[in-house]
Design an enzyme around this catalytic site. Sequence first.
Site, PDB file in Angstrom:
ATOM      1  N   CYS A 174       0.826  -1.211   0.000  1.00 26.29           N
ATOM      2  CA  CYS A 174       0.000   0.000   0.000  1.00 26.29           C
ATOM      3  C   CYS A 174       0.863   1.265   0.000  1.00 26.29           C
ATOM      4  O   CYS A 174       0.379   2.352  -0.321  1.00 26.29           O
ATOM      5  CB  CYS A 174      -0.942  -0.005   1.201  1.00 26.29           C
ATOM      6  SG  CYS A 174      -1.870  -1.545   1.320  1.00 26.29           S
ATOM      7  N   GLY A 218      -6.709 -14.009   1.114  1.00 25.20           N
ATOM      8  CA  GLY A 218      -6.257 -12.783   0.440  1.00 25.20           C
ATOM      9  C   GLY A 218      -6.912 -12.563  -0.913  1.00 25.20           C
ATOM     10  O   GLY A 218      -8.020 -13.026  -1.186  1.00 25.20           O
TER      11      GLY A 218
HETATM   12  P1  FAD Z   1      -0.004 -10.079  -1.787  1.00 27.88           P
HETATM   13  O1  FAD Z   1       0.150  -9.138  -0.655  1.00 27.88           O
HETATM   14  O2  FAD Z   1       0.027  -9.516  -3.160  1.00 27.88           O
HETATM   15  O3  FAD Z   1       1.121 -11.169  -1.651  1.00 27.88           O
HETATM   16  C1  FAD Z   1       1.239 -12.214  -2.564  1.00 27.88           C
HETATM   17  C2  FAD Z   1       2.678 -12.649  -2.630  1.00 27.88           C
HETATM   18  O4  FAD Z   1       2.712 -13.949  -3.174  1.00 27.88           O
HETATM   19  C3  FAD Z   1       3.536 -11.791  -3.550  1.00 27.88           C
HETATM   20  O5  FAD Z   1       4.686 -11.336  -2.884  1.00 27.88           O
HETATM   21  C4  FAD Z   1       3.895 -12.712  -4.695  1.00 27.88           C
HETATM   22  O6  FAD Z   1       5.207 -12.485  -5.167  1.00 27.88           O
HETATM   23  C5  FAD Z   1       3.815 -14.059  -4.033  1.00 27.88           C
HETATM   24  N1  FAD Z   1       3.539 -15.160  -4.968  1.00 27.88           N
HETATM   25  C6  FAD Z   1       2.543 -15.242  -5.871  1.00 27.88           C
HETATM   26  N2  FAD Z   1       2.585 -16.413  -6.517  1.00 27.88           N
HETATM   27  C7  FAD Z   1       3.655 -17.081  -6.022  1.00 27.88           C
HETATM   28  C8  FAD Z   1       4.225 -18.338  -6.310  1.00 27.88           C
HETATM   29  N3  FAD Z   1       3.710 -19.143  -7.223  1.00 27.88           N
HETATM   30  N4  FAD Z   1       5.329 -18.694  -5.631  1.00 27.88           N
HETATM   31  C9  FAD Z   1       5.858 -17.877  -4.695  1.00 27.88           C
HETATM   32  N5  FAD Z   1       5.356 -16.684  -4.380  1.00 27.88           N
HETATM   33  C10 FAD Z   1       4.269 -16.285  -5.033  1.00 27.88           C
HETATM   34  N6  FAD Z   1      -5.130  -2.379  -0.021  1.00 27.88           N
HETATM   35  C11 FAD Z   1      -5.694  -1.598   0.917  1.00 27.88           C
HETATM   36  O7  FAD Z   1      -6.518  -2.089   1.683  1.00 27.88           O
HETATM   37  N7  FAD Z   1      -5.352  -0.273   1.042  1.00 27.88           N
HETATM   38  C12 FAD Z   1      -4.439   0.304   0.221  1.00 27.88           C
HETATM   39  O8  FAD Z   1      -4.132   1.489   0.356  1.00 27.88           O
HETATM   40  C13 FAD Z   1      -3.849  -0.485  -0.789  1.00 27.88           C
HETATM   41  N8  FAD Z   1      -2.947   0.052  -1.632  1.00 27.88           N
HETATM   42  C14 FAD Z   1      -2.366  -0.744  -2.575  1.00 27.88           C
HETATM   43  C15 FAD Z   1      -1.434  -0.189  -3.428  1.00 27.88           C
HETATM   44  C16 FAD Z   1      -0.811  -0.978  -4.392  1.00 27.88           C
HETATM   45  C17 FAD Z   1       0.174  -0.368  -5.329  1.00 27.88           C
HETATM   46  C18 FAD Z   1      -1.113  -2.362  -4.473  1.00 27.88           C
HETATM   47  C19 FAD Z   1      -0.422  -3.242  -5.486  1.00 27.88           C
HETATM   48  C20 FAD Z   1      -2.049  -2.925  -3.635  1.00 27.88           C
HETATM   49  C21 FAD Z   1      -2.685  -2.125  -2.676  1.00 27.88           C
HETATM   50  N9  FAD Z   1      -3.640  -2.657  -1.817  1.00 27.88           N
HETATM   51  C22 FAD Z   1      -4.229  -1.856  -0.868  1.00 27.88           C
HETATM   52  C23 FAD Z   1      -4.082  -4.062  -1.935  1.00 27.88           C
HETATM   53  C24 FAD Z   1      -3.351  -4.945  -0.924  1.00 27.88           C
HETATM   54  O9  FAD Z   1      -1.988  -4.720  -1.005  1.00 27.88           O
HETATM   55  C25 FAD Z   1      -3.684  -6.406  -1.235  1.00 27.88           C
HETATM   56  O10 FAD Z   1      -5.081  -6.569  -1.140  1.00 27.88           O
HETATM   57  C26 FAD Z   1      -3.020  -7.364  -0.275  1.00 27.88           C
HETATM   58  O11 FAD Z   1      -1.638  -7.201  -0.263  1.00 27.88           O
HETATM   59  C27 FAD Z   1      -3.352  -8.805  -0.668  1.00 27.88           C
HETATM   60  O12 FAD Z   1      -2.648  -9.703   0.135  1.00 27.88           O
HETATM   61  P2  FAD Z   1      -2.296 -11.152  -0.410  1.00 27.88           P
HETATM   62  O13 FAD Z   1      -1.550 -11.845   0.668  1.00 27.88           O
HETATM   63  O14 FAD Z   1      -3.487 -11.789  -0.966  1.00 27.88           O
HETATM   64  O15 FAD Z   1      -1.344 -10.908  -1.673  1.00 27.88           O
END
Ligand code: FAD
Length: 573
Positions: free
Chosen positions: A58, A299
């Site tokens: 974020c 997530g």
């Molecule tokens: P992520 O945090 O994306 O983590 C997934 C991880 O898994 C990544 O590091 C990726 O490299 C890894 N991965 C994927 N596939 C594989 C694989 N096959 N093998 C190994 N590793 C793998 N949300 C808010 O609520 N407020 C905000 O202000 C906000 N701002 C944001 C700004 C930006 C620029 C972005 C990109 C997102 C923002 N979000 C925000 C959204 C928030 O970051 C996501 O909803 C949250 O991080 C999701 O969590 P997650 O664990 O599902 O995935």
Amino acid sequence: MTTHPDSKDRVVSGRRRRVLIVGGVAGGASCAARLRRLDEAAEIVVFDRGPYVAFANCGLPYYVGDVIADEQKLLVASPELFRERFNIAVHTDTDVIALDAAARTITVRDGHTNESRVERYDVLVLSPGAAPIRPPIAGVDLPGVFAVRNIPDSRRIRAWIDERHAKSAVVVGGGFIGLEMVENLQHRGLSVTVLEKLPQVMPPLDPEMAIPLMEHLQGKGVQLRLGDGLSRIETSQNGQLAVIAESGATMNADLVILALGVKPETSLARMAGLAIGARGGIVVDAEMRTSDPHIWAVGDVVEVPDVLLGQITVLPLAGPANREGRVAAESIAGRVTHFRGIQATAVVGVLGLTVASTGASEKGLRRAGVTRFDKVYLHPGHHAGYFPGARAIHIKLLFSVPDGRILGAQAVGFEGVEKRIDVIATAIQFRGTVHDLAEVELCYAPQFGAAKDPVNIAGMLAQNVLNGDMRLADWSELESTTDVVVDVREPDEYARGYIPGAINLPLSQMRERYRELPEDRGILIYCGVGQRAYFASRFLSQHGYRARTLSGGYATYQTIAAVARQVPPAPQG
Ligand code: FAD
């Protein structure tokens, strides 16, 4: 909370349970840390294909904008911290490339050695997130075209801006990441154009609530090209990029940001035959368990229920990802905790303006076929008007009829916006009604709020609608209404601008002059924001008139009219 019958065994065939987690950021990292607090015996291993875990996605736009200048500040936790504090092994630069659910193994490839190995699990947690959408069109892979997902992406954008002395950018997509990039690119001195297929920015907002935001962006020099999609990107003769819109319009820029939304990373889940839902995310139960009893998912990659509409949806936000990670950990540890679902509470700051929303929008309700609802608009000051510096918050509250259950709220303003939406979001969690909002007791001192806080006023207005004290007319009815439109502001206010066709009968003269109004026609009353119109409508109703109040008053009308003048429709052809 109860104990799950299947998950009590912390030792499998005399050895420690092996819990592998794919993705070490929001959902994966919170799941790993919570699980360790519940289960000291399990072996917990996290894999991430990127160079970092637990980084602040974020914060990435603000790193591009140099608001966060030190990259290290984005690193919330390191692999060393996970090892030392939690006894959790973290493998970065390690891509999980295959999942065999029958054998309960994953195949991982070490990014440093390029070697692959098979890892066995007892429990697998998928938290791979969602990937930025890259449309299958020419030019999206050209140098200078970026998406923002991780620290290396942000670093590349920063370097491109610095090395090329970039002066202009096109941001494709006017959602919250797109708008955060607009703010930060402008902060770096670039002139920015937003290309957005819809006729508004911030798609979760109802169109009229996006108007003050669009007006603000234009006032800050951001070019908006709305109602026009991306066709292709080319390299132009002067070395810039040429972004060509579906209309044929061409925008030259030094860099392009693609912010077209994200799609769940389901390749591993599909490989393992896990159930995938209609919205393209992994199907999970309330404990975040997938269709395979040994695999949990959390997530951005999962589908979740919307607590208001009861529909299944995807919601790529950090709060739900963190809470789901915690629920999954509880489930894996043998506690049964249920994820309640999402209500889409979100906030974005754009060049000084704050935009926040929670729950359903009006267009979302209509899409879902909900008809028994009503809405109020209000424009109260963010704190008491007599204290210097009060600035209006534009609020829209949606509620069901006749029970008054809160369905959603949107707010746009400068200060105190997210505080009001957070209060309403909490009320929604408790299945609150507008009557609760009218009664809720909130902080008040003149510099912070008002004795009747905007949240109270929203609840009271909605109560007036529900009990029939106030009959509302919507701004969209103005063009076709046969009612007499009456402006009850003072003559000097009327002289500064009024709704075409409206006559001026100030509230202060109403008691003497109301007989001038025809008794055989409806009377549609407005004032600045609605209060004086409400008083006038109560007076006229008690004298036998069919009086209605224009919701949101002249303030709502004015923002709509102003932007209709300022945002030219995208040229065709
Ligand atoms: P992520 O945090 O994306 O983590 C997934 C991880 O898994 C990544 O590091 C990726 O490299 C890894 N991965 C994927 N596939 C594989 C694989 N096959 N093998 C190994 N590793 C793998 N949300 C808010 O609520 N407020 C905000 O202000 C906000 N701002 C944001 C700004 C930006 C620029 C972005 C990109 C997102 C923002 N979000 C925000 C959204 C928030 O970051 C996501 O909803 C949250 O991080 C999701 O969590 P997650 O664990 O599902 O995935």
